[in-house]
Design a protein around this motif. Structure first.
Motif, PDB file in Angstrom:
ATOM      1  N   VAL B 127     -12.964  -7.480  -7.559  1.00  0.00           N
ATOM      2  CA  VAL B 127     -12.573  -7.485  -6.039  1.00  0.00           C
ATOM      3  C   VAL B 127     -11.046  -7.790  -6.174  1.00  0.00           C
ATOM      4  O   VAL B 127     -10.309  -8.305  -6.840  1.00  0.00           O
ATOM      5  N   GLY B 128     -10.521  -7.221  -4.718  1.00  0.00           N
ATOM      6  CA  GLY B 128      -9.039  -7.540  -4.628  1.00  0.00           C
ATOM      7  C   GLY B 128      -8.745  -8.281  -3.385  1.00  0.00           C
ATOM      8  O   GLY B 128      -9.396  -8.367  -2.519  1.00  0.00           O
ATOM      9  N   ILE B 129      -7.627  -9.031  -3.382  1.00  0.00           N
ATOM     10  CA  ILE B 129      -7.074  -9.663  -2.186  1.00  0.00           C
ATOM     11  C   ILE B 129      -5.638  -9.036  -2.025  1.00  0.00           C
ATOM     12  O   ILE B 129      -5.133  -9.125  -2.884  1.00  0.00           O
ATOM     13  N   VAL B 130      -5.433  -8.574  -0.746  1.00  0.00           N
ATOM     14  CA  VAL B 130      -3.920  -8.307  -0.455  1.00  0.00           C
ATOM     15  C   VAL B 130      -3.608  -9.036   0.689  1.00  0.00           C
ATOM     16  O   VAL B 130      -4.178  -9.242   1.706  1.00  0.00           O
ATOM     17  N   THR B 131      -2.558  -9.813   0.627  1.00  0.00           N
ATOM     18  CA  THR B 131      -2.071 -10.312   1.837  1.00  0.00           C
ATOM     19  C   THR B 131      -0.743  -9.954   2.327  1.00  0.00           C
ATOM     20  O   THR B 131       0.295  -9.570   1.132  1.00  0.00           O
ATOM     21  N   SER B 132      -0.059 -10.021   3.322  1.00  0.00           N
ATOM     22  CA  SER B 132       1.222  -9.514   3.610  1.00  0.00           C
ATOM     23  C   SER B 132       2.424 -10.663   3.582  1.00  0.00           C
ATOM     24  O   SER B 132       3.484 -10.356   3.612  1.00  0.00           O
ATOM     25  N   GLY B 133       1.648 -11.849   3.199  1.00  0.00           N
ATOM     26  CA  GLY B 133       2.818 -13.157   3.145  1.00  0.00           C
ATOM     27  C   GLY B 133       1.773 -14.345   2.727  1.00  0.00           C
ATOM     28  O   GLY B 133       0.342 -13.962   2.437  1.00  0.00           O
ATOM     29  N   GLU B 134       2.555 -15.502   2.543  1.00  0.00           N
ATOM     30  CA  GLU B 134       1.496 -16.436   2.160  1.00  0.00           C
ATOM     31  C   GLU B 134       1.585 -17.664   3.140  1.00  0.00           C
ATOM     32  O   GLU B 134       1.942 -18.774   2.813  1.00  0.00           O
ATOM     33  N   ILE B 158     -10.947 -11.095 -10.055  1.00  0.00           N
ATOM     34  CA  ILE B 158     -10.359 -11.199  -8.814  1.00  0.00           C
ATOM     35  C   ILE B 158      -8.870 -11.003  -9.032  1.00  0.00           C
ATOM     36  O   ILE B 158      -8.084 -11.172  -9.870  1.00  0.00           O
ATOM     37  N   ARG B 159      -8.487  -9.929  -8.375  1.00  0.00           N
ATOM     38  CA  ARG B 159      -6.949  -9.405  -8.552  1.00  0.00           C
ATOM     39  C   ARG B 159      -6.234  -9.648  -6.989  1.00  0.00           C
ATOM     40  O   ARG B 159      -6.788  -9.292  -6.058  1.00  0.00           O
ATOM     41  N   GLY B 174       1.857  -2.222   2.357  1.00  0.00           N
ATOM     42  CA  GLY B 174       0.089  -2.441   2.251  1.00  0.00           C
ATOM     43  C   GLY B 174      -0.803  -1.630   1.504  1.00  0.00           C
ATOM     44  O   GLY B 174      -1.536  -1.928   0.865  1.00  0.00           O
ATOM     45  N   LYS B 175      -0.380  -0.320   2.106  1.00  0.00           N
ATOM     46  CA  LYS B 175      -0.985   0.986   1.379  1.00  0.00           C
ATOM     47  C   LYS B 175      -0.630   1.063  -0.185  1.00  0.00           C
ATOM     48  O   LYS B 175      -1.724   1.010  -1.090  1.00  0.00           O
ATOM     49  N   ARG B 176       0.661   0.697  -0.519  1.00  0.00           N
ATOM     50  CA  ARG B 176       1.012   0.901  -1.859  1.00  0.00           C
ATOM     51  C   ARG B 176       0.278  -0.168  -2.534  1.00  0.00           C
ATOM     52  O   ARG B 176      -0.240   0.000  -3.814  1.00  0.00           O
ATOM     53  N   VAL B 177       0.341  -1.550  -2.252  1.00  0.00           N
ATOM     54  CA  VAL B 177      -0.238  -2.642  -2.899  1.00  0.00           C
ATOM     55  C   VAL B 177      -1.903  -2.506  -3.197  1.00  0.00           C
ATOM     56  O   VAL B 177      -2.283  -2.556  -4.348  1.00  0.00           O
ATOM     57  N   THR B 178      -2.510  -1.900  -1.920  1.00  0.00           N
ATOM     58  CA  THR B 178      -3.886  -2.018  -2.262  1.00  0.00           C
ATOM     59  C   THR B 178      -4.232  -0.729  -3.116  1.00  0.00           C
ATOM     60  O   THR B 178      -5.179  -0.810  -3.795  1.00  0.00           O
ATOM     61  N   GLU B 179      -3.574   0.372  -3.021  1.00  0.00           N
ATOM     62  CA  GLU B 179      -3.711   1.417  -4.131  1.00  0.00           C
ATOM     63  C   GLU B 179      -3.652   0.797  -5.568  1.00  0.00           C
ATOM     64  O   GLU B 179      -4.373   1.112  -6.426  1.00  0.00           O
ATOM     65  N   SER B 180      -2.662  -0.176  -5.746  1.00  0.00           N
ATOM     66  CA  SER B 180      -2.710  -0.604  -7.065  1.00  0.00           C
ATOM     67  C   SER B 180      -3.606  -1.554  -7.280  1.00  0.00           C
ATOM     68  O   SER B 180      -4.463  -1.553  -8.584  1.00  0.00           O
ATOM     69  N   LEU B 181      -4.152  -2.275  -6.613  1.00  0.00           N
ATOM     70  CA  LEU B 181      -5.496  -3.094  -6.768  1.00  0.00           C
ATOM     71  C   LEU B 181      -6.744  -2.302  -6.976  1.00  0.00           C
ATOM     72  O   LEU B 181      -7.388  -2.722  -7.743  1.00  0.00           O
ATOM     73  N   ILE B 182      -6.822  -1.200  -6.232  1.00  0.00           N
ATOM     74  CA  ILE B 182      -7.943  -0.346  -6.394  1.00  0.00           C
ATOM     75  C   ILE B 182      -8.010   0.475  -7.897  1.00  0.00           C
ATOM     76  O   ILE B 182      -8.962   0.322  -8.487  1.00  0.00           O
ATOM     77  N   VAL B 313      -6.966 -17.334  -8.717  1.00  0.00           N
ATOM     78  CA  VAL B 313      -6.971 -15.907  -9.068  1.00  0.00           C
ATOM     79  C   VAL B 313      -6.412 -15.597 -10.405  1.00  0.00           C
ATOM     80  O   VAL B 313      -6.769 -14.523 -10.922  1.00  0.00           O
ATOM     81  N   SER B 314      -5.759 -16.477 -11.180  1.00  0.00           N
ATOM     82  CA  SER B 314      -5.018 -16.370 -12.445  1.00  0.00           C
ATOM     83  C   SER B 314      -6.058 -16.411 -13.375  1.00  0.00           C
ATOM     84  O   SER B 314      -5.545 -16.350 -14.674  1.00  0.00           O
ATOM     85  N   GLY B 315      -7.093 -16.953 -13.331  1.00  0.00           N
ATOM     86  CA  GLY B 315      -8.013 -17.506 -14.252  1.00  0.00           C
ATOM     87  C   GLY B 315      -8.755 -16.224 -14.447  1.00  0.00           C
ATOM     88  O   GLY B 315      -9.934 -16.375 -15.359  1.00  0.00           O
TER      89      GLY B 315
END
Ligand code: ATP
Ligand code: ATP
Ligand code: MG
Ligand code: MG
Lengths: 310, 316, 361, 527
Positions: B127-134, B158-159, B174-182, B313-315
């Motif tokens: 599964v992926g998590i995308v955020t636009s900031g932290e 978890i990516r 957002g689209k680009r990063v999401t595509e990478s995660l997919i 998530v890095s585990g």
């Protein structure tokens, strides 16, 4: 499960293209305008204009092609104001450039607010052109040679502009308009026409870049969605010292840094994202520090041309 | 104490299917329920909000809700200066009797449930998590989501990727990063962003998962069902109405500033959106976990810092 | 870019001419403002908003209400310091476009240092050191472009824009990683208590930052137009070849310009924090420099005119925030108004320049 | 005429018929000046029409209207008898008017060829090779040599001027305007150009020739018009001119220009080389000077200049004169060798420090580095003394003193300017030069380098300037005089060196044989 599958590498490389193409178009456009002596600080606005117009038309007509055309036209429209105020009337280019950016930001956000803010329509995927043969290369092929036509157009513009600048009368005239407009004028060429052409060309390119962001890049329009790409375009144009190929390299560098930072994060490398985001800028500064040399800009850059003035 | 009006300030417009919209709609609903007028000041940005605060304070509303983390220094100061009650977010220690109260709107409990749901529904195990900031509230949800996934399916991958440091409007990013995660295998994306989340949505709608099937999206805060094209799996819904309503009631009872407010699963101010994409049996299982959280059997502690998220998530 | 168009001569002139000039100036500055309102009024009408009440609110709030004026004056403080920063640089032909980062770096360091000092030092001293820190770090952030320009000839537009992107990110990183207030979950620096901030004026809410800003602009204007140092900088700006030929120490002057300019931008950050905000949050960037750049250009790098334009801009931004809310107009409309105003001011500046040209500079 | 063969007047074609261009009451005003005041003038095919006038008389203004850069405020211009405005430079070129402007109109970042093809149809490919060949041929025709592929910015002002002449000729115009086109040429090249003008005229071209050299005017002109303070104050018609001998014609022109007859004789007799005392210490010593990085590298330059001496440097423009001057002034880094001023080494000092020790450099690039065009005349007069008392006290400007200084110099050097506050860029070329001279020739100088000090000056000002150069030397300074005008060097110098490709080909005393020896050195015989 290994992360670096072909699919992932393709996505990363495709990400470089997706992030790089708007920058490439913005950089090429700005370069054209600067060569002709017009410092176009308004390209962020032209980009937004293109992003909005492109999206609007693509959505309303359900034609991606018309959308891109409209994007170029949207940028051109904002550029036409720049031509009127800065080329024709000779107003201060920085003032007008910033004004156009603010105006385009406000206008597109308003229009978005009225039209889209309750529905956020999204476009279907943009069809791609597969280049036979090349597209079959592993990884590189699908990422680079099975793309939206605009990507090929943007890449083709690089040699086209190099040819234009070096091999045509128009190229010479553009350079003269930026370096010594009085000389061009006295040679019987219309300085204002050349500059207007360059700025309009810039607007169309930058608008196309904006349309790429909204139509292909995001599939939606949201306010301020160009978020500084125009300004990076200005930097690329200046760094490239008049050479289209260098704009391409710069855009690729920025695109690679953005996509690369995603890759690092996805791979779980734990660096603060702010630090990763600084990479492309730090890289450019480093290059300038090490190989720093005179970035010669056209000498009449930013100055309005008024015949006979001295 | 009498209260006839409240004011709410938001950094962006109330049409974002997210933070701002939920805030404004919550305030309006609370106002309606309590019979007080609601003044809305939206789209104020994150810059200098003091002039607007002062101007609103002049109208002496019974309460000013400063609905942005960025306002939580300015609002109490101006409130004290002008003698107006204020509500701020994410600052539990700022409590001041009769003057300042905080509401920590964190959907971490809901995000945990979303993680449970995602773990149960992922075909690929990624599964992926995308955020636009932290920002802290998103970190808390990212972390809880990751915990929910891990608790349900320890082998799940978890990516995680952030679009940019302040890329709230970067829809293309957002689209680009999401595509990478997919591409990295994710078939469910947990996405947090304002303008950029529409780019995520578009990526999901146009990119097939690794198995050729559909990728689905778990949203936060708002309910994007009206604009969904069949890819919305769920959303961690925030309902701020009870919070604001409680504040108004506390003011009426002269108890304002004596406690903090939050949103939680228990009173349904945090809830998971049920869509047609979720099979009933899985939904029931998730709801069982909800009961465990409500009863305290499962404890979800919010982790507001980015480091905790990265560690989780890095585990992989 | 060229500063040639700038009128370089300010000499005492006959009183009558002065008076006419002031009248001209009024017409030249009020005319475009009115025209801008007419145009944006038409847009408002299209949006079915009553322009008269809209502008009633704009000026009612920005100019005529006591607290509105206070807000306007307070907002002017940091903007004026940015104007001072830009005047020095632009007059010297240096296109410092990195003001936002210099502002933020100054703000962050001063926000980190001052709350720590404040409890242990007399309030005034802590503030002075806090401001010095902001100016100092702002200046330091300007040094890389300065050296690259002075000794390598690297164009400063590129380097300052780059340092701008870098500095904005760095400010965030510093706040998140180094100067974090341990007491909050929101990433921000420690907050300077209200009573330890720059005093407000005459019991109002006006921050004394506006006085610092005014002093800075006037000082800069005086130095640039009336002193040998200023003239040297202007020579470098107008014709670097002539500066070399005349034996001016061009690299040294270039570095001095960057240091002063970036120092003022940093100080602007310090004054904003010490006078108004009290702390710096991560990802905070009010982007003041980008707003002030066109104003300073319109003022033709003149200090007095810059003060006027900054005041106009502040009135408008404070007033519009209020009007937009009251009339239900999206705040984006303010951007459109500012854009129209800038263009019309540009037009009138251009007509003025033409007229001066004809009349003999 | 040193080199050129005089063309017998009788050989001149008879011009006549309707004029190609006719000016009727043409007036042009600028802030504070009437640059052209109701000018009536005719330009005929087959005629060389010489425009004369002191600096600022309005010659270039007239040219700018003929070439479409400016429009008259009043009056009209008739082309082939029709009143047709020359609306733009393109319009002028269409009519067949081709102009060599006083100030370079070449794009520095383009090569000469590229400059030559500017203005051709956009879509066409520049024919670099073909144009280069035609350019070289045209250059050969007027006897200059240039490299068509050279980048314009790398060339000296003289080379650029040659290139502009070649470009104008290549256009095959029927109306050719040369605004001070011989200013930067050696006498030899000027003579070649003169012959070419005559040849073009005989082929039916109308030539407008502006010069400050009366001998050239009388030599090549068919018709002379004289401007003064914007007015046409007289002229000599072809018939009259043909009948006059050169002496009489010169006298008449001087009378028209200055209202007196004896201007030309203002030049003092040739200096006596023996007046310099070389027993003492030299003021300026240049020892084995090298500048490897310069555009024209300097190698092994050695010379000494004693107090009171004028040391001339001859040579075709672009042979390193500028680089030498800049190396002495400190603007061009040297790679080896030493420079001594009054016995002390100055080669490690900055430009400003050298100036402080009494070294002065009068550049020939008056617009590029000599002045700041947008700044007032008053400030430009003090450009090298910013911060100095009494004009600045403790760093603060003293406007009264600055203005007073300007008034004084404007008067002393006869600078024609509407006011001390006028931006210097608005002055005529010659008057800008006077600002430069006024700035450098006051105060205590120990060694002064003049680079083409009289270029662009009118006769009266040339005489005055030459006198100032003499005065400078007589006051005990060492003078280095760089000039492309041999007569000027022979008039003023005690010794003359010839510069060739970055080094000194030889140094000769200014005796009767000097002219021949210099000629030999310049043509390489002396090596
Ligand atoms: N920043 C710039 N913007 C616009 N034009 C520029 C810029 N920098 C250089 N140019 C122009 O573009 C042209 C190409 O630059 P340059 O002279 O460095 O290349 P070149 O010498 O023709 O190429 P090469 O060195 O590869 O042979 C030049 O003529 C220059 O004037
Ligand atoms: N564009 C301009 N703006 C203002 N004044 C000008 C302009 N062009 C020329 N002048 C003024 O017009 C007058 C005539 O100038 P012009 O250049 O025609 O003289 P000239 O005869 O060519 O002199 P020179 O021999 O020195 O070249 C001068 O006083 C000059 O200052
Ligand atoms: Mg090269
Ligand atoms: Mg002239």
């Amino acid at each position: 499960m290994t992360l670096f599958t072909d699919t992932f590498l393709i996505a990363l490389l495709a990400g470089v293209v997706a992030a790089g193409v708007p920058l490439l178009l913005a950089g090429l456009g700005e370069q054209l305008s600067e060569k002709a002596g017009v410092l176009n600080v308004g390209i962020e606005g032209m980009m937004l204009g293109g992003a909005y117009a492109g999206f609007l038309v693509a959505w309303a007509t359900e034609s991606i092609g018309l959308g891109f055309l409209a994007g170029a036209f949207g940028g051109l429209l904002v550029a036409a104001l720049m031509v009127l105020f800065c080329v024709r009337l000779g107003l201060n280019q920085v003032v007008i450039g910033i004004a156009l950016t603010l105006g385009a930001e406000g206008t597109t956000a308003l229009l978005h607010h009225v039209q889209f803010s309750r529905l956020y329509p999204r476009l279907p995927e943009v069809p791609t052109w597969r280049i036979p043969g090349l597209a079959d290369i592993p990884i590189v092929g699908p990422a680079l040679f099975d793309r939206e036509p605009v990507v090929y157009l943007a890449l083709a513009l690089v040699p086209l502009f190099a040819w234009l600048y070096r091999r045509t009368h128009l190229g010479l005239a553009i350079q003269a308009a930026g370096d010594k407009p009085a000389a061009l004028d006295s040679a019987g060429e219309n300085v204002l026409a050349i500059r207007a052409l360059a700025v309009l060309g810039c607007g169309a390119l930058v608008g196309l870049g904006g349309a790429f962001m909204s139509i292909a890049g995001a599939g939606v329009f949201v306010p301020f969605m160009t978020h500084g790409n125009g300004f990076i375009g200005i930097v690329l144009a200046m760094l490239a010292r008049g050479r289209p190929l260098w704009v391409l390299l710069g855009a690729a560098l920025f695109g690679a840094c953005l996509s690369g930072s995603t890759a690092l994060q996805v791979a779980g490398v734990d660096i603060p994202t702010d630090v990763v985001q600084m990479l492309p800028f730090a890289a450019v500064m480093l290059v300038l520090l090490i190989a720093g040399r005179n970035a010669k800009l056209p000498s009449a850059l930013g100055a309005a041309y008024v015949r006979g003035e001295r | 104490e009498e209260i006839t009006s409240i004011a709410i300030l938001t950094p962006e417009t109330g049409t974002d299917f997210g933070w701002n919209q939920q805030g404004i709609e919550g305030a309006k609903a609370a106002g309606e329920a309590e019979g007080v007028e609601v003044i809305v000041a939206e789209n104020l940005g994150y810059g200098d909000v003091r002039p607007t605060l002062r101007e609103l304070a002049e109208e002496k509303p019974g309460l000013i809700i400063a609905h942005a983390g960025g306002y939580n220094t300015a609002a109490p100061e101006i409130g004290t200066e002008a003698g107006v009650k204020v509500a701020i977010v994410d600052s539990p220690d700022a409590l001041k009797a009769g003057m300042v109260a905080d509401y920590t709107a964190s959907g971490h409990e809901g995000a945990y449930l979303a993680g449970v749901l995602a773990a149960k529904m992922t075909r690929s195990g990624t599964v992926g998590i995308v955020t636009s900031g932290e920002p802290p509230s998103w970190n808390a949800q990212s972390a809880a989501f990751a915990e929910g996934v891990k608790a349900t399916r320890p082998d799940a991958v978890i990516r995680y990727a952030v679009i940019g440091p302040a890329a709230y409007s970067d829809a293309a990013g957002g689209k680009r990063v999401t595509e990478s995660l997919i591409a990295a295998g994710a078939d469910i994306i947990f996405g947090q962003g304002n303008g950029s989340s529409f780019g995520m949505l578009q990526a999901i709608e146009t990119t097939p998962a690794g198995d050729g099937g559909k990728v689905t999206f778990i949203d936060v805060i708002g309910d994007k069902t009206p604009i969904d094209k069949g890819y919305l799996l769920s959303s961690v819904l925030w309902n701020l109405t009870p919070v604001y309503q409680a504040m108004i009631e506390d003011i009426k009872a002269d108890a304002y500033g004596s406690r903090n407010y939050d949103i939680n699963l228990k009173d349904d101010s945090v809830a998971l959106l049920k869509t047609d994409q979720i099979p009933d049996d899985i939904w029931d299982e998730v709801m069982a976990v909800r009961e465990q959280i409500v009863s305290g059997e499962v404890k979800v502690t919010p982790k507001f810092d980015a480091d905790s998220v990265h560690a989780l998530v890095s585990g992989n | 870019m060229s500063v040639e168009a700038m009128d370089e001569i300010e000499k005492p002139r006959a009183l009558a001419a002065r008076r006419r000039e002031i009248l001209d100036l009024l017409v030249a500055s009020l005319g475009p403002v009115l025209a801008a309102f007419v145009i944006s009024g038409v847009i408002l009408l299209l949006m079915q908003v009553n322009p008269v009440s809209y502008y009633g609110y704009v000026f009612g709030r920005g100019l005529f209400s006591p607290t509105g004026v206070q807000a306007t004056l307070t907002r002017m403080g940091p903007l004026l310091l940015i104007a001072a920063s830009l005047i020095v640089a632009f007059r010297a032909g240096i296109w410092n476009l990195g003001g936002d980062a210099q502002f933020l770096i100054g703000a962050v360091f001063s926000a980190a240092a001052t709350p720590l000092m404040a409890p242990h030092l007399p309030a005034g001293l802590a503030l002075v050191i806090g401001m010095a820190v902001s100016a100092g770090f702002g200046a330091i952030w300007g040094l890389i472009p300065a050296f690259l320009r002075a000794y390598q000839g690297v164009n400063e537009i590129i380097t300052t824009l780059m340092m701008n992107f870098l500095g904005i990110s760095l400010a965030s990183v510093l706040v998140k990683l180094l100067f974090l207030d341990p007491a909050t979950t929101v990433p921000q620096t420690r907050t300077l208590p209200v009573e330890d901030r720059l005093p407000s004026l005459f019991g109002t809410t006006i921050s004394s930052g506006v006085l610092i800003g005014l002093a800075a602009v006037l000082l800069v204007h005086f130095v640039m137009t009336r002193t040998a140092f200023g003239l040297r900088l202007r020579v470098v700006g107008a014709n670097p070849g002539a500066a070399i030929h005349a034996g001016l120490a061009v690299p040294g002057l270039t570095i001095a310009v960057f240091a002063i300019s970036a120092g003022f931008a940093g100080l602007s950050g310090g004054v904003a924090i010490l006078g108004q905000y009290g702390n710096v949050r991560a990802d905070w960037n009010p982007a003041y420099a980008m707003s002030v750049v066109p104003l300073v250009f319109l003022a033709r790098f003149n200090g007095f005119a810059s003060i006027g334009f900054v005041a106009l801009f502040s009135i408008l931004s404070i007033g519009s925030e209020s009007a937009a809310r009251r009339m239900g107009v999206p705040n984006y409309f303010t951007l459109v108004t500012v854009a129209i105003l800038l263009i019309l001011l540009g037009l009138s500046e251009y007509r003025g320049a033409r007229r001066r040209q004809r009349a003999g500079a | 005429m040193p080199d050129g063969q005089a063309i017998p007047s009788a050989a001149r074609p008879i011009s006549g018929g309707a004029p190609i261009v006719r000016l009727e009451g043409v007036t042009k005003r600028y802030p504070g000046v009437i640059a052209n005041d109701r000018i009536d003038m005719e330009f005929h095919a087959g005629e060389v029409h010489v425009l004369l006038g002191e600096n600022g008389a309005g010659k270039s203004t007239l040219v700018s209207m003929l070439s479409g850069l400016q429009q008259p405020d009043e009056g009209r211009i008739l082309i082939d008898g029709d009143a047709r405005p020359i609306a733009s430079p393109a319009g002028a070129l269409d009519i067949g008017i081709s102009t060599v402007f006083q100030h370079s109109m070449l794009v520095p970042s383009l090569t000469l060829v590229e400059n030559a093809v500017l203005g051709r149809a956009w879509w066409r490919r520049p024919d670099r090779e073909g144009t280069a060949a035609r350019m070289a041929a045209m250059a050969a025709r007027i006897g200059v040599s240039l490299d068509p592929m050279a980048l314009t910015g790398d060339l000296s002002l003289g080379e650029r001027q040659q290139a502009e002449i070649v470009r104008a000729l290549m256009r095959g115009a029927r109306f050719l305007i040369l605004d001070e086109a011989t200013a930067m040429l050696t006498p030899h090249d000027a003579a070649r150009l003169g012959q070419l003008m005559r040849r073009l005229a005989s082929e039916g071209v109308a030539v407008v020739f502006i010069t400050h050299k009366l001998n050239e005017a009388v030599e090549y002109g068919d018709r002379i018009s004289v401007l003064r303070l914007g007015r046409k104050v007289g002229g000599i018609a072809p018939e009259t001119l043909r009948q006059m001998d050169p002496q009489a014609a010169t006298g008449e022109v001087v009378r028209l220009m200055f209202g007196t007859h004896d201007m030309a004789s203002g030049a003092a007799a040739r200096v006596d080389p023996a007046t310099v005392d070389r027993a003492g210490d030299p003021v300026l010593e240049v020892l084995a000077l090298y500048a490897g990085a310069a555009a024209v590298p300097l190698h092994n330059i050695e010379f000494k200049v004693w107090p009171g001496e004028v040391f001339g440097i001859a040579g075709i423009d672009g042979n390193g004169q500028k680089q030498l001057a800049e190396a002495l002034a400190g603007q061009e880094p040297i790679s080896d060798g030493r420079i001594r001023l009054d016995g002390a080494f100055v080669d490690r000092l900055s430009i400003g420090a050298r100036r402080g020790k009494g070294l002065r450099y009068i550049t020939d690039d008056r617009l590029g580095e000599g002045t700041v065009g947008s700044f007032s005349v008053a400030i430009n007069l003090l450009l090298k003394e910013i911060g100095a008392a009494p004009y600045w006290v403790q760093g603060f400007e003293k406007p009264a003193e600055i203005t007073e200084n300007a008034r004084e110099k404007i008067r002393a050097f006869d600078i024609r300017t509407p006011s001390a506050e006028t931006p210097v860029g608005k002055l005529s070329g010659g008057n800008i030069q006077k600002v430069l001279l006024a700035r450098e020739l006051t105060g205590t100088a120990r060694a002064v380098i003049f680079n083409k000090p009289t270029y662009g000056l009118d006769l009266a000002n040339i005489a005055a300037t030459r006198q100032r150069i003499r005065d400078t030397a007589e006051a005990g300074a060492a003078v280095v005089l760089i000039s492309t005008e041999l007569d000027e060097l022979l008039d003023l110098s005690h010794r003359i060196a010839v510069m060739d490709r970055g080094h000194l080909a030889g140094i000769v005393a200014n005796d009767d044989a000097a002219r021949r020896k210099i000629g030999e050195l310049m043509s390489g015989v002396g090596e």
